[in-house]
Design a protein around this motif. Structure first.
Motif, PDB file in Angstrom:
ATOM      1  N   THR A 129       0.886  -1.346  -0.067  1.00 50.00           N
ATOM      2  CA  THR A 129      -0.029   0.153   0.038  1.00 50.00           C
ATOM      3  C   THR A 129       0.665   1.129   0.034  1.00 50.00           C
ATOM      4  O   THR A 129       0.492   2.310  -0.595  1.00 50.00           O
ATOM      5  N   ALA A 132       1.932   1.678  -3.528  1.00 47.23           N
ATOM      6  CA  ALA A 132       0.934   1.946  -4.534  1.00 47.23           C
ATOM      7  C   ALA A 132       0.554   3.548  -4.130  1.00 47.23           C
ATOM      8  O   ALA A 132       0.359   4.539  -5.058  1.00 47.23           O
ATOM      9  N   CYS A 154      -9.507   7.743   3.676  1.00 44.14           N
ATOM     10  CA  CYS A 154      -7.945   8.091   3.877  1.00 44.14           C
ATOM     11  C   CYS A 154      -7.544   7.387   5.268  1.00 44.14           C
ATOM     12  O   CYS A 154      -6.405   7.531   5.560  1.00 44.14           O
ATOM     13  N   SER A 155      -8.243   6.499   5.774  1.00 43.73           N
ATOM     14  CA  SER A 155      -7.885   5.678   7.093  1.00 43.73           C
ATOM     15  C   SER A 155      -7.392   4.599   7.016  1.00 43.73           C
ATOM     16  O   SER A 155      -7.054   3.529   7.799  1.00 43.73           O
ATOM     17  N   GLY A 156      -7.532   3.908   5.807  1.00 39.19           N
ATOM     18  CA  GLY A 156      -7.353   2.446   5.287  1.00 39.19           C
ATOM     19  C   GLY A 156      -5.808   2.245   5.049  1.00 39.19           C
ATOM     20  O   GLY A 156      -4.809   3.009   5.305  1.00 39.19           O
ATOM     21  N   GLY A 157      -5.566   1.031   4.728  1.00 38.40           N
ATOM     22  CA  GLY A 157      -4.212   0.558   4.432  1.00 38.40           C
ATOM     23  C   GLY A 157      -3.409   1.491   3.627  1.00 38.40           C
ATOM     24  O   GLY A 157      -2.499   1.816   3.653  1.00 38.40           O
ATOM     25  N   THR A 176     -11.689  11.681   3.679  1.00 42.56           N
ATOM     26  CA  THR A 176     -12.894  11.217   4.154  1.00 42.56           C
ATOM     27  C   THR A 176     -12.651  10.024   5.025  1.00 42.56           C
ATOM     28  O   THR A 176     -11.690   9.072   4.601  1.00 42.56           O
ATOM     29  N   TYR A 196     -17.814  10.747   6.089  1.00 44.61           N
ATOM     30  CA  TYR A 196     -18.561  10.461   4.934  1.00 44.61           C
ATOM     31  C   TYR A 196     -19.844   9.879   5.370  1.00 44.61           C
ATOM     32  O   TYR A 196     -20.665   9.743   4.581  1.00 44.61           O
ATOM     33  N   ARG A 217     -16.377   3.478  -3.843  1.00 47.76           N
ATOM     34  CA  ARG A 217     -17.712   3.689  -3.824  1.00 47.76           C
ATOM     35  C   ARG A 217     -18.038   4.997  -4.548  1.00 47.76           C
ATOM     36  O   ARG A 217     -19.192   5.322  -4.528  1.00 47.76           O
ATOM     37  N   SER A 237      -8.413   0.172  -8.798  1.00 44.61           N
ATOM     38  CA  SER A 237      -8.854  -0.845  -8.927  1.00 44.61           C
ATOM     39  C   SER A 237      -9.315  -0.992 -10.381  1.00 44.61           C
ATOM     40  O   SER A 237     -10.752  -1.313 -10.652  1.00 44.61           O
ATOM     41  N   THR A 262       0.461  -0.606  -9.814  1.00 43.17           N
ATOM     42  CA  THR A 262       1.680  -0.418  -8.978  1.00 43.17           C
ATOM     43  C   THR A 262       2.600  -1.389  -9.523  1.00 43.17           C
ATOM     44  O   THR A 262       2.278  -2.627  -9.570  1.00 43.17           O
ATOM     45  N   TYR A 264       6.338  -2.751  -8.617  1.00 41.19           N
ATOM     46  CA  TYR A 264       7.053  -3.214  -7.490  1.00 41.19           C
ATOM     47  C   TYR A 264       8.386  -3.651  -7.721  1.00 41.19           C
ATOM     48  O   TYR A 264       8.713  -4.202  -8.924  1.00 41.19           O
ATOM     49  N   GLY A 307      -5.406   1.500   9.079  1.00 41.59           N
ATOM     50  CA  GLY A 307      -4.110   1.100   8.677  1.00 41.59           C
ATOM     51  C   GLY A 307      -4.141  -0.346   8.083  1.00 41.59           C
ATOM     52  O   GLY A 307      -4.767  -0.651   7.317  1.00 41.59           O
TER      53      GLY A 307
HETATM   54  N1  LIG Z   1      -3.834  -0.930  -8.172  1.00 36.68           N
HETATM   55  C1  LIG Z   1      -2.697  -1.167  -7.161  1.00 36.68           C
HETATM   56  O1  LIG Z   1      -1.571  -1.479  -7.309  1.00 36.68           O
HETATM   57  C2  LIG Z   1      -3.476  -1.109  -5.738  1.00 36.68           C
HETATM   58  C3  LIG Z   1      -2.485  -1.222  -4.742  1.00 36.68           C
HETATM   59  C4  LIG Z   1      -2.942  -1.526  -3.211  1.00 36.68           C
HETATM   60  C5  LIG Z   1      -4.318  -1.208  -3.082  1.00 36.68           C
HETATM   61  N2  LIG Z   1      -5.179  -1.046  -4.205  1.00 36.68           N
HETATM   62  C6  LIG Z   1      -6.631  -0.984  -3.950  1.00 36.68           C
HETATM   63  O2  LIG Z   1      -6.701   0.547  -3.295  1.00 36.68           O
HETATM   64  C7  LIG Z   1      -8.121   0.246  -2.664  1.00 36.68           C
HETATM   65  C8  LIG Z   1      -7.917   0.756  -1.163  1.00 36.68           C
HETATM   66  O3  LIG Z   1      -7.046  -0.149  -0.541  1.00 36.68           O
HETATM   67  P1  LIG Z   1      -6.671  -0.195   1.041  1.00 36.68           P
HETATM   68  O4  LIG Z   1      -5.694  -1.149   1.279  1.00 36.68           O
HETATM   69  O5  LIG Z   1      -6.407   1.308   1.602  1.00 36.68           O
HETATM   70  O6  LIG Z   1      -8.015  -0.662   1.533  1.00 36.68           O
HETATM   71  P2  LIG Z   1      -8.917  -0.518   3.071  1.00 36.68           P
HETATM   72  O7  LIG Z   1      -8.071  -0.602   3.964  1.00 36.68           O
HETATM   73  O8  LIG Z   1     -10.131  -1.334   2.993  1.00 36.68           O
HETATM   74  O9  LIG Z   1      -9.449   1.167   3.123  1.00 36.68           O
HETATM   75  C9  LIG Z   1     -10.615   1.360   2.222  1.00 36.68           C
HETATM   76  C10 LIG Z   1     -11.094   2.669   2.900  1.00 36.68           C
HETATM   77  O10 LIG Z   1     -12.264   3.174   2.025  1.00 36.68           O
HETATM   78  C11 LIG Z   1     -13.200   3.698   3.457  1.00 36.68           C
HETATM   79  N3  LIG Z   1     -14.722   3.755   2.955  1.00 36.68           N
HETATM   80  C12 LIG Z   1     -15.558   2.737   2.911  1.00 36.68           C
HETATM   81  N4  LIG Z   1     -16.950   3.109   2.272  1.00 36.68           N
HETATM   82  C13 LIG Z   1     -16.479   4.560   2.303  1.00 36.68           C
HETATM   83  C14 LIG Z   1     -17.292   5.543   1.768  1.00 36.68           C
HETATM   84  N5  LIG Z   1     -18.571   5.436   1.334  1.00 36.68           N
HETATM   85  N6  LIG Z   1     -16.922   6.758   1.386  1.00 36.68           N
HETATM   86  C15 LIG Z   1     -15.528   7.044   1.661  1.00 36.68           C
HETATM   87  N7  LIG Z   1     -14.589   6.279   2.212  1.00 36.68           N
HETATM   88  C16 LIG Z   1     -15.129   4.978   2.474  1.00 36.68           C
HETATM   89  C17 LIG Z   1     -12.936   2.959   4.512  1.00 36.68           C
HETATM   90  O11 LIG Z   1     -13.299   3.438   5.770  1.00 36.68           O
HETATM   91  P3  LIG Z   1     -14.037   2.980   6.793  1.00 36.68           P
HETATM   92  O12 LIG Z   1     -12.932   2.553   7.814  1.00 36.68           O
HETATM   93  O13 LIG Z   1     -14.907   4.213   7.269  1.00 36.68           O
HETATM   94  O14 LIG Z   1     -14.888   1.855   6.476  1.00 36.68           O
HETATM   95  C18 LIG Z   1     -11.428   2.674   4.505  1.00 36.68           C
HETATM   96  O15 LIG Z   1     -10.857   3.536   5.082  1.00 36.68           O
HETATM   97  C19 LIG Z   1      -8.476  -1.276  -2.584  1.00 36.68           C
HETATM   98  O16 LIG Z   1      -9.400  -1.277  -3.644  1.00 36.68           O
HETATM   99  C20 LIG Z   1      -7.262  -1.641  -3.016  1.00 36.68           C
HETATM  100  O17 LIG Z   1      -7.618  -3.104  -4.000  1.00 36.68           O
HETATM  101  C21 LIG Z   1      -4.806  -0.919  -5.359  1.00 36.68           C
END
Ligand SMILES: NC(=O)c1ccc[n+]([C@@H]2O[C@H](COP(=O)([O-])OP(=O)(O)OC[C@H]3O[C@@H](n4cnc5c(N)ncnc54)[C@H](OP(=O)(O)O)[C@@H]3O)[C@@H](O)[C@H]2O)c1
Length: 314
Positions: A129, A132, A154-157, A176, A196, A217, A237, A262, A264, A307
């Motif tokens: 992450t 990425a 913004c608070s996820g991985g 958000t 949000y 979303r 995605s 991404t 690597y 995280g």
């Molecule tokens: N293309 C690439 O190379 C690559 C690499 C890494 C990741 N990704 C993709 O990037 C995306 C994010 O990855 P991640 O690891 O950060 O996922 P994650 O940890 O699941 O984070 C998703 C975030 O979205 C938030 N969320 C959920 N519903 C929402 C809404 N309606 N409005 C605003 N925020 C909302 C969640 O907040 P809550 O805690 O409130 O639910 C959480 O903070 C995934 O689709 C992943 O597959 C792509």
């Protein structure tokens, strides 16, 4: 050794822990005893069959793209002595990964030594992450100081790393989040956090130079309302439809769609080491023992971590 695998696409009920032989490293590979592995949404997209076009129909399949561990053996072609070192890295093929097992063999070029101040669990949560987030903001958006960015989710991985990278670049950040994620996002450098669940960010007069859409979303068709005339929307995605749409759309509009795929590499691992040495914060949300890996996936799929969620091996 124990290994997580599945023999058909489906929900977490297809996952099984099985016994396998410890692999033997090829000449350019290291054998490592895995100490920790990171959970990513990519894992369940692969398991569900969402990426079947790339992952195919050959089984068994394995999960886990990022790991940390200790090198037990090294192949004869490796010139530096790395046995016994604490290392972190990524699986050679992110579409056919397999870090969720007690021992793995990977090319020397896929691993690097972890800085002393960083734990195995933190190191296993930074690779996919943070790389990425860095690629999205610096390479795809080519962000410049003073530009505005919306990090949606913004608070996820990925989000907590994106906040720190955006802050270092002196971007004007809006994020958000919801619940406990709001306070953590502020702690990680987000001055304006929109809840949000209470406020629809699309109903706003604010227009952003960059939108990093991490929630899955907010499609571009909605996001374009809150984009500047010349701005960038990053889709992390991409599927076949969005790839084709973006090619044609970008020919005719100043609001560009950029697709994150991404890359690597050893250079990217060195970049992560540099960031960690400059106090990059890695937020580990929950650590599960490997015996609870299936439960860990079930819980992470239902509720995004603040995280990263991490699997720990004995
Ligand atoms: N293309 C690439 O190379 C690559 C690499 C890494 C990741 N990704 C993709 O990037 C995306 C994010 O990855 P991640 O690891 O950060 O996922 P994650 O940890 O699941 O984070 C998703 C975030 O979205 C938030 N969320 C959920 N519903 C929402 C809404 N309606 N409005 C605003 N925020 C909302 C969640 O907040 P809550 O805690 O409130 O639910 C959480 O903070 C995934 O689709 C992943 O597959 C792509």
């Amino acid at each position: 050794m124990k290994s997580l695998m599945f023999e058909s696409y489906g929900n977490s009920s297809v996952l099984k822990i099985v016994e396998e032989n410890i692999p033997i490293p090829a000449k350019n590979e290291v054998l490592l005893k895995v100490k920790a592995a990171g959970i990513n949404p990519l894992d369940w997209k692969i398991r569900n069959g969402d990426l079947k076009i790339m992952t195919g129909n050959k089984f068994p399949k394995y999960l886990g793209c990022e790991f940390s561990g200790i090198v037990e053996k090294q192949g004869n072609d490796i010139t530096d002595n790395i046995v016994g070192k604490r290392i972190f890295g990524y699986m050679p093929n992110t579409m056919a990964p397999g870090a969720m097992r007690e021992y793995i063999c990977v090319p020397r070029s896929n691993v690097a030594v972890i800085p002393n101040s960083v734990s195995f669990e933190e190191a296993a949560g930074v690779i996919i992450t943070c790389t990425a987030a860095h690629q999205a903001i610096t390479e795809l958006a080519q962000a410049k100081a003073g530009q505005s960015i919306l990090i949606n989710g913004c608070s996820g991985g990925l989000g907590l790393f994106a906040l720190q990278i955006a802050k270092n670049l002196q971007l004007k950040i809006t994020g958000t989040a919801s619940g406990d994620g709001i306070a953590i996002a502020k702690e990680f450098g987000c001055p304006t956090v929109i809840d949000y669940k209470k406020t629809d960010v699309l109903v706003s007069n604010e227009k952003y130079d960059i939108i990093l859409e991490l929630s899955g979303r907010m499609p571009f068709s909605q996001a374009k309302k809150i984009m500047q005339d010349k701005s960038v929307f990053i889709n992390p995605s991409p599927d076949l439809g969005s790839i084709i749409f973006s090619i044609f759309h970008n020919l005719f509009s100043g609001k560009k769609i950029k697709l994150l795929m991404t890359k690597y590499s050893q250079e990217k691992l060195n970049l992560l080491i540099d960031l960690m040495n400059k106090n990059l914060k890695i937020k580990v949300n929950k650590i599960y023992p490997f015996s609870e890996v299936i439960k860990a996936y079930q819980e992470t799929e239902i509720k995004s971590p603040i995280g990263k969620n991490i699997i720990k091996f004995d």
